[in-house]
Design a protein around this motif. Structure first.
Motif, PDB file in Angstrom:
ATOM      1  N   ARG A  76       0.848  -1.195   0.000  1.00 30.51           N
ATOM      2  CA  ARG A  76       0.000   0.000   0.000  1.00 30.51           C
ATOM      3  C   ARG A  76       0.882   1.243   0.000  1.00 30.51           C
ATOM      4  O   ARG A  76       1.920   1.280   0.653  1.00 30.51           O
ATOM      5  CB  ARG A  76      -0.903   0.017   1.233  1.00 30.51           C
ATOM      6  CG  ARG A  76      -2.134  -0.856   1.128  1.00 30.51           C
ATOM      7  CD  ARG A  76      -2.926  -0.851   2.419  1.00 30.51           C
ATOM      8  NE  ARG A  76      -3.235   0.498   2.892  1.00 30.51           N
ATOM      9  CZ  ARG A  76      -4.449   0.904   3.301  1.00 30.51           C
ATOM     10  NH1 ARG A  76      -5.458   0.052   3.246  1.00 30.51           N
ATOM     11  NH2 ARG A  76      -4.634   2.115   3.754  1.00 30.51           N
ATOM     12  N   ILE A  77       0.421   2.278  -0.711  1.00 29.63           N
ATOM     13  CA  ILE A  77       1.251   3.464  -0.859  1.00 29.63           C
ATOM     14  C   ILE A  77       1.435   4.204   0.460  1.00 29.63           C
ATOM     15  O   ILE A  77       2.493   4.778   0.718  1.00 29.63           O
ATOM     16  CB  ILE A  77       0.679   4.405  -1.945  1.00 29.63           C
ATOM     17  CG1 ILE A  77       1.728   5.451  -2.341  1.00 29.63           C
ATOM     18  CG2 ILE A  77      -0.629   5.042  -1.499  1.00 29.63           C
ATOM     19  CD1 ILE A  77       1.372   6.239  -3.577  1.00 29.63           C
TER      20      ILE A  77
ATOM     21  N   LYS B 270      -0.998   9.692 -12.000  1.00 29.04           N
ATOM     22  CA  LYS B 270      -2.379   9.746 -11.500  1.00 29.04           C
ATOM     23  C   LYS B 270      -2.398   9.898  -9.985  1.00 29.04           C
ATOM     24  O   LYS B 270      -1.512   9.398  -9.290  1.00 29.04           O
ATOM     25  CB  LYS B 270      -3.125   8.462 -11.899  1.00 29.04           C
ATOM     26  CG  LYS B 270      -3.258   8.282 -13.401  1.00 29.04           C
ATOM     27  CD  LYS B 270      -3.978   6.976 -13.719  1.00 29.04           C
ATOM     28  CE  LYS B 270      -4.107   6.776 -15.228  1.00 29.04           C
ATOM     29  NZ  LYS B 270      -4.770   5.487 -15.553  1.00 29.04           N
TER      30      LYS B 270
ATOM     31  N   ARG C  84       1.519  11.076  -6.582  1.00 32.26           N
ATOM     32  CA  ARG C  84       0.959  10.489  -7.796  1.00 32.26           C
ATOM     33  C   ARG C  84       1.720   9.229  -8.195  1.00 32.26           C
ATOM     34  O   ARG C  84       2.921   9.123  -7.964  1.00 32.26           O
ATOM     35  CB  ARG C  84       0.985  11.503  -8.948  1.00 32.26           C
ATOM     36  CG  ARG C  84       0.077  12.698  -8.689  1.00 32.26           C
ATOM     37  CD  ARG C  84       0.177  13.765  -9.761  1.00 32.26           C
ATOM     38  NE  ARG C  84      -0.700  14.874  -9.423  1.00 32.26           N
ATOM     39  CZ  ARG C  84      -1.855  15.148 -10.037  1.00 32.26           C
ATOM     40  NH1 ARG C  84      -2.262  14.389 -11.035  1.00 32.26           N
ATOM     41  NH2 ARG C  84      -2.597  16.167  -9.659  1.00 32.26           N
TER      42      ARG C  84
ATOM     43  N   ALA D  92      -3.114   9.308  -6.196  1.00 32.30           N
ATOM     44  CA  ALA D  92      -3.135   8.042  -5.467  1.00 32.30           C
ATOM     45  C   ALA D  92      -3.950   8.178  -4.183  1.00 32.30           C
ATOM     46  O   ALA D  92      -3.936   9.220  -3.520  1.00 32.30           O
ATOM     47  CB  ALA D  92      -1.714   7.610  -5.129  1.00 32.30           C
ATOM     48  N   LYS D  93      -4.670   7.127  -3.840  1.00 31.93           N
ATOM     49  CA  LYS D  93      -5.393   7.047  -2.573  1.00 31.93           C
ATOM     50  C   LYS D  93      -4.537   6.270  -1.570  1.00 31.93           C
ATOM     51  O   LYS D  93      -3.634   5.535  -1.961  1.00 31.93           O
ATOM     52  CB  LYS D  93      -6.735   6.354  -2.777  1.00 31.93           C
ATOM     53  CG  LYS D  93      -7.690   7.113  -3.703  1.00 31.93           C
ATOM     54  CD  LYS D  93      -8.990   6.348  -3.857  1.00 31.93           C
ATOM     55  CE  LYS D  93      -9.957   7.109  -4.753  1.00 31.93           C
ATOM     56  NZ  LYS D  93     -11.244   6.375  -4.928  1.00 31.93           N
TER      57      LYS D  93
ATOM     58  N   ASP E 214      -4.994   3.577  -0.072  1.00 35.30           N
ATOM     59  CA  ASP E 214      -4.984   2.129  -0.248  1.00 35.30           C
ATOM     60  C   ASP E 214      -4.511   1.696  -1.639  1.00 35.30           C
ATOM     61  O   ASP E 214      -4.590   0.515  -1.994  1.00 35.30           O
ATOM     62  CB  ASP E 214      -6.371   1.533   0.039  1.00 35.30           C
ATOM     63  CG  ASP E 214      -7.449   2.083  -0.891  1.00 35.30           C
ATOM     64  OD1 ASP E 214      -7.138   2.999  -1.689  1.00 35.30           O
ATOM     65  OD2 ASP E 214      -8.602   1.606  -0.816  1.00 35.30           O
ATOM     66  N   THR E 215      -3.996   2.656  -2.420  1.00 35.68           N
ATOM     67  CA  THR E 215      -3.436   2.307  -3.725  1.00 35.68           C
ATOM     68  C   THR E 215      -2.269   1.334  -3.558  1.00 35.68           C
ATOM     69  O   THR E 215      -1.388   1.555  -2.720  1.00 35.68           O
ATOM     70  CB  THR E 215      -2.946   3.575  -4.465  1.00 35.68           C
ATOM     71  OG1 THR E 215      -4.063   4.422  -4.734  1.00 35.68           O
ATOM     72  CG2 THR E 215      -2.261   3.212  -5.777  1.00 35.68           C
ATOM     73  N   ARG E 216      -2.280   0.258  -4.343  1.00 35.45           N
ATOM     74  CA  ARG E 216      -1.201  -0.736  -4.273  1.00 35.45           C
ATOM     75  C   ARG E 216      -0.141  -0.414  -5.322  1.00 35.45           C
ATOM     76  O   ARG E 216      -0.469  -0.202  -6.493  1.00 35.45           O
ATOM     77  CB  ARG E 216      -1.748  -2.142  -4.524  1.00 35.45           C
ATOM     78  CG  ARG E 216      -2.761  -2.603  -3.484  1.00 35.45           C
ATOM     79  CD  ARG E 216      -2.094  -3.201  -2.276  1.00 35.45           C
ATOM     80  NE  ARG E 216      -3.069  -3.585  -1.262  1.00 35.45           N
ATOM     81  CZ  ARG E 216      -2.748  -4.121  -0.097  1.00 35.45           C
ATOM     82  NH1 ARG E 216      -1.472  -4.350   0.186  1.00 35.45           N
ATOM     83  NH2 ARG E 216      -3.666  -4.431   0.790  1.00 35.45           N
TER      84      ARG E 216
ATOM     85  N   ASP F 144       6.386   1.006 -11.262  1.00 40.69           N
ATOM     86  CA  ASP F 144       5.595   2.236 -11.160  1.00 40.69           C
ATOM     87  C   ASP F 144       6.500   3.431 -10.906  1.00 40.69           C
ATOM     88  O   ASP F 144       7.550   3.302 -10.259  1.00 40.69           O
ATOM     89  CB  ASP F 144       4.580   2.144 -10.014  1.00 40.69           C
ATOM     90  CG  ASP F 144       3.351   1.327 -10.383  1.00 40.69           C
ATOM     91  OD1 ASP F 144       3.177   1.018 -11.576  1.00 40.69           O
ATOM     92  OD2 ASP F 144       2.567   0.992  -9.467  1.00 40.69           O
TER      93      ASP F 144
END
Length: 326
Positions: free
Chosen positions: A26-27, A57, A53, A59-60, A62-64, A69
């Motif tokens: 998770r980010i 894009k 980002r 990021a939230k 919970d963004t994995r 990336d």
């Protein structure tokens, strides 16, 4: 992670390429380690306002992340801290020589007694800090722990897949962990189990203690006699569960504490053993095996020379029984 581009300003925007160690993470958790010293509230504010980002894009939390990336990290000011002098070079070099296995996912060492698994509680540099200093270009995470006075197999993860995969196996109780330990006295059986729940408590001075208690967590240890010595037995202990100080407390519980155990041991026996050359807890993580990602891993570490030397001395104190091969 690898910083690909950055602005000239000391606190400018960073473009960071995600490495294999962060794949699937998770980010928000990644940022907590990448931005050490930055408060959690600020990290979540950066995410909420779209300043972080992934591949251009927003990021939230919970963004994995995925390997490859591109992560944009905005300028963040952190309070200045005293420079960390780092661990002594001699300790780093010494621990670097204890590696017994490595591949893409793991690095495994035969940890010497006297080195904690990690720093903290008055310990400046543990095994993980020393290994990171020895390998500054690698991402290493501690997967499990050994007590400071316990020697033997200790595993570090190099990748996120290795870390989470082995942690899942540990939680599922599918990892085999075996120790060699010296019990004071003569247990009545050569093979026996100790099934006694354990509860942790913290004493007034902050010392952590574990005891057998009805309201404790289920705990199971399998003991098997390996060799007989005057006034002691060398035992193999296989963990059925992985509780703090489990082998030591279970040994104490049956009236045969471990030799050299200052916390749970027999004071008079320890004094006698120390006079004969035992200067630490007789507990060694001799074997660990598990399966991660479809591959079977198995690691073994021989009994250290200081413990072998003590057994040689102990054997001269009276008739020695035969080695049990059954």
């Amino acid at each position: 992670m690898q910083t690909v581009t950055s602005h000239d300003a000391p606190h400018g925007v960073r473009q960071v390429q995600v490495g294999p160690e962060r794949d699937g993470q998770r980010i928000d958790n990644a940022l907590l380690t990448l931005l050490k010293g930055v408060p959690k509230s600020m990290i979540y504010r950066l995410l909420r306002t779209g300043q972080v980002r992934v591949n251009g894009k927003r990021a939230k939390p919970d963004t994995r992340l995925a390997e490859g990336d591109m992560l944009r990290i905005p300028p963040v000011r952190v309070a200045e801290r005293p420079a960390d002098q780092g661990p002594p070079e001699g300790m780093v070099a010494e621990l670097a020589e204890t590696v017994i296995f490595e591949d893409r996912h793991f690095v495994v060492i035969d940890k010497p007694a006297g080195i904690a698994s990690h720093g903290g509680s008055g310990v400046s540099h543990g095994a993980i800090e020393l290994m990171r200093a020895a390998r500054p270009n690698e991402h290493l995470e501690l997967v499990h722990r050994l007590d400071r006075d316990t020697s033997g197999v200790l595993v570090f993860a190099r990748t996120r897949a290795g870390l989470t995969g082995l942690q899942e196996e540990i939680r599922a109780n599918t990892v085999t962990k075996q120790y060699l330990c010296l019990m004071v006295g003569h247990p009545s059986k050569a093979k026996f189990d100790v099934n006694a729940p354990l509860a942790k408590s913290v004493l007034q001075g902050g010392e952590r203690m574990v005891r057998v208690a009805d309201n404790g967590k289920p705990s199971l240890t399998f003991f098997r006699e390996m060799e007989q010595y005057p006034g002691a037995r060398l035992m193999q202990a296989t963990l059925g569960t992985g509780r703090t100080h489990q082998i030591r407390v279970h040994a104490q519980h049956i009236g045969h504490p471990l030799a050299g155990d200052a916390k749970y041991g027999d004071r008079e026996a320890n004094k006698r053993f120390k006079a004969w050359g035992l200067n630490r807890l007789f507990l060694h993580a001799s074997h660990m095996s598990f399966e991660v990602g479809g591959r079977a891993y198995s690691f073994s570490a021989p009994l250290p020379q200081d413990l072998k030397n003590f057994l040689d001395v102990l054997a001269t104190k009276g008739p020695v029984g035969r080695l049990r091969g059954d």
